[in-house]
Structure formats: structure tokens, C-alpha cells
Write a protein that holds these residues in place. Structure first.
Motif, PDB file in Angstrom:
ATOM      1  N   VAL A 244       0.848  -1.185   0.000  1.00 40.29           N
ATOM      2  CA  VAL A 244       0.000   0.000   0.000  1.00 40.29           C
ATOM      3  C   VAL A 244       0.887   1.239   0.000  1.00 40.29           C
ATOM      4  N   GLU A 245       0.648   2.098  -0.971  1.00 40.14           N
ATOM      5  CA  GLU A 245       1.335   3.389  -1.026  1.00 40.14           C
ATOM      6  C   GLU A 245       0.266   4.464  -1.001  1.00 40.14           C
ATOM      7  N   GLN A 246       0.404   5.372  -0.020  1.00 40.92           N
ATOM      8  CA  GLN A 246      -0.599   6.418   0.106  1.00 40.92           C
ATOM      9  C   GLN A 246       0.088   7.712   0.497  1.00 40.92           C
ATOM     10  N   GLN A 247      -0.059   8.691  -0.351  1.00 38.45           N
ATOM     11  CA  GLN A 247       0.477  10.013  -0.063  1.00 38.45           C
ATOM     12  C   GLN A 247      -0.642  10.831   0.551  1.00 38.45           C
ATOM     13  N   GLY A 248      -0.425  11.302   1.742  1.00 36.90           N
ATOM     14  CA  GLY A 248      -1.456  12.071   2.428  1.00 36.90           C
ATOM     15  C   GLY A 248      -2.517  11.163   3.016  1.00 36.90           C
ATOM     16  N   THR A 249      -3.669  11.739   3.285  1.00 34.46           N
ATOM     17  CA  THR A 249      -4.735  10.981   3.936  1.00 34.46           C
ATOM     18  C   THR A 249      -5.907  10.653   3.014  1.00 34.46           C
ATOM     19  N   SER A 250      -5.898  11.182   1.817  1.00 30.45           N
ATOM     20  CA  SER A 250      -6.994  10.953   0.891  1.00 30.45           C
ATOM     21  C   SER A 250      -6.950   9.532   0.336  1.00 30.45           C
ATOM     22  N   PRO A 251      -8.071   8.797   0.411  1.00 33.46           N
ATOM     23  CA  PRO A 251      -8.094   7.451  -0.164  1.00 33.46           C
ATOM     24  C   PRO A 251      -7.899   7.445  -1.680  1.00 33.46           C
ATOM     25  N   ARG A 252      -8.115   8.582  -2.343  1.00 40.21           N
ATOM     26  CA  ARG A 252      -7.918   8.649  -3.785  1.00 40.21           C
ATOM     27  C   ARG A 252      -6.450   8.539  -4.163  1.00 40.21           C
ATOM     28  N   ARG A 253      -5.571   8.856  -3.231  1.00 39.15           N
ATOM     29  CA  ARG A 253      -4.136   8.810  -3.510  1.00 39.15           C
ATOM     30  C   ARG A 253      -3.522   7.477  -3.081  1.00 39.15           C
ATOM     31  N   ARG A 254      -4.357   6.531  -2.779  1.00 40.01           N
ATOM     32  CA  ARG A 254      -3.919   5.204  -2.346  1.00 40.01           C
ATOM     33  C   ARG A 254      -3.679   4.327  -3.579  1.00 40.01           C
ATOM     34  N   SER A 255      -2.524   3.684  -3.624  1.00 35.78           N
ATOM     35  CA  SER A 255      -2.266   2.761  -4.728  1.00 35.78           C
ATOM     36  C   SER A 255      -1.789   1.425  -4.159  1.00 35.78           C
ATOM     37  N   LEU A 256      -2.141   0.360  -4.852  1.00 29.52           N
ATOM     38  CA  LEU A 256      -1.809  -0.996  -4.426  1.00 29.52           C
ATOM     39  C   LEU A 256      -0.960  -1.677  -5.489  1.00 29.52           C
ATOM     40  N   THR A 257       0.042  -2.418  -5.027  1.00 30.04           N
ATOM     41  CA  THR A 257       0.889  -3.198  -5.926  1.00 30.04           C
ATOM     42  C   THR A 257       0.972  -4.613  -5.384  1.00 30.04           C
ATOM     43  N   ALA A 258       0.620  -5.588  -6.208  1.00 22.68           N
ATOM     44  CA  ALA A 258       0.695  -6.989  -5.786  1.00 22.68           C
ATOM     45  C   ALA A 258       2.160  -7.400  -5.670  1.00 22.68           C
ATOM     46  N   VAL A 259       2.513  -8.018  -4.534  1.00 22.66           N
ATOM     47  CA  VAL A 259       3.898  -8.469  -4.330  1.00 22.66           C
ATOM     48  C   VAL A 259       3.976  -9.974  -4.081  1.00 22.66           C
ATOM     49  N   GLY A 260       2.842 -10.641  -4.006  1.00 17.84           N
ATOM     50  CA  GLY A 260       2.843 -12.087  -3.823  1.00 17.84           C
ATOM     51  C   GLY A 260       1.433 -12.644  -3.893  1.00 17.84           C
ATOM     52  N   THR A 261       1.310 -13.905  -4.290  1.00 18.33           N
ATOM     53  CA  THR A 261       0.003 -14.549  -4.368  1.00 18.33           C
ATOM     54  C   THR A 261       0.073 -15.989  -3.889  1.00 18.33           C
ATOM     55  N   ALA A 262      -1.071 -16.463  -3.426  1.00 20.05           N
ATOM     56  CA  ALA A 262      -1.256 -17.875  -3.099  1.00 20.05           C
ATOM     57  C   ALA A 262      -2.619 -18.262  -3.653  1.00 20.05           C
ATOM     58  N   VAL A 263      -2.638 -19.295  -4.462  1.00 17.39           N
ATOM     59  CA  VAL A 263      -3.860 -19.689  -5.167  1.00 17.39           C
ATOM     60  C   VAL A 263      -4.391 -20.996  -4.589  1.00 17.39           C
TER      61      VAL A 263
END
Length: 113
Positions: free
Chosen positions: A10-29
Motif C-alpha cells: 500500500v502506497e498512500q500520499q497524504g490521507t486521501s483514499p484517492r491517492r492510495r495505490s496498491l501493488t501486488a507483491v505475492g500470491t497464493a492460489v
């Protein structure tokens, strides 16, 4: 009806949820719905409240702070595992949960079909 785990940074600049970005770093299926079947065996018991929140058709997000309890509940599922596939799925989820617990910038997303 399986539930798959995706470890997200999770990368978030400031407190606004609009500036939140997600990057997948691992999975389990869970291709064979092993986790869902094991969780169904514990339904109605108070031993696994976090796992009870799993939805084979929806999503649940856990923070790194919730990982100790989540890992404890996965350990309880290991005792119910009867096949190597069930054990493999639990261990794959545990690996992601350990990573998540070690880094507060991570979340574990459990996504149903």
C-alpha cells in the motif's frame, strides 16, 4: 468458490483514499477450494473468527497488525488438513501472512471467485 490470497503493498500520499495505490507483491492460489472446505468445518465455532469472515464470492482485507491472529487460526486449520494439497494451500497462505506481519506497508487481500 476458492479464495486466493494476494499480498499488496500500500502506497498512500497524504490521507486521501484517492491517492492510495496498491501493488501486488505475492500470491497464493487455492485452485481446489481446499481452504474454503477447511474453514467450513470450523463454522459456528469461536476458534477462528477471522477465517469465518472469508467469503468465497467476495473479498476481505487484513492489515499487517492482524497477522498474528490470522497465523494462529491457520495453524488450527493445519490440524484439520487431510491431504497434501490442503496442507500446501495453508502453508502458502502462511508464507504470505508472515511477510505481511513483518511489513506494516502490506495488506493481505483474500479474494473469492
Amino acid at each position: 468458490m476458492g479464495v486466493d490470497a494476494v499480498l499488496m503493498r500500500v502506497e498512500q500520499q497524504g490521507t486521501s483514499p484517492r491517492r492510495r495505490s496498491l501493488t501486488a507483491v505475492g500470491t497464493a492460489v487455492d485452485r481446489n477450494d481446499a481452504l474454503v472446505r477447511l474453514v467450513d468445518q470450523t463454522r459456528g465455532r469461536s476458534a477462528t473468527p477471522m477465517l469465518q469472515r472469508l467469503d468465497p464470492y467476495g473479498s476481505v482485507i487484513f492489515s499487517s497488525a492482524e497477522m498474528p491472529q490470522f497465523l494462529e487460526e491457520l495453524t488450527r486449520l493445519e490440524a484439520l488438513a487431510e491431504t497434501s494439497e490442503e496442507l500446501r494451500v495453508i502453508q502458502a497462505f502462511e508464507e504470505l501472512a508472515h511477510e505481511c506481519a513483518a511489513d506494516p506497508t502490506l495488506e493481505l487481500h483474500l479474494d473469492g471467485d
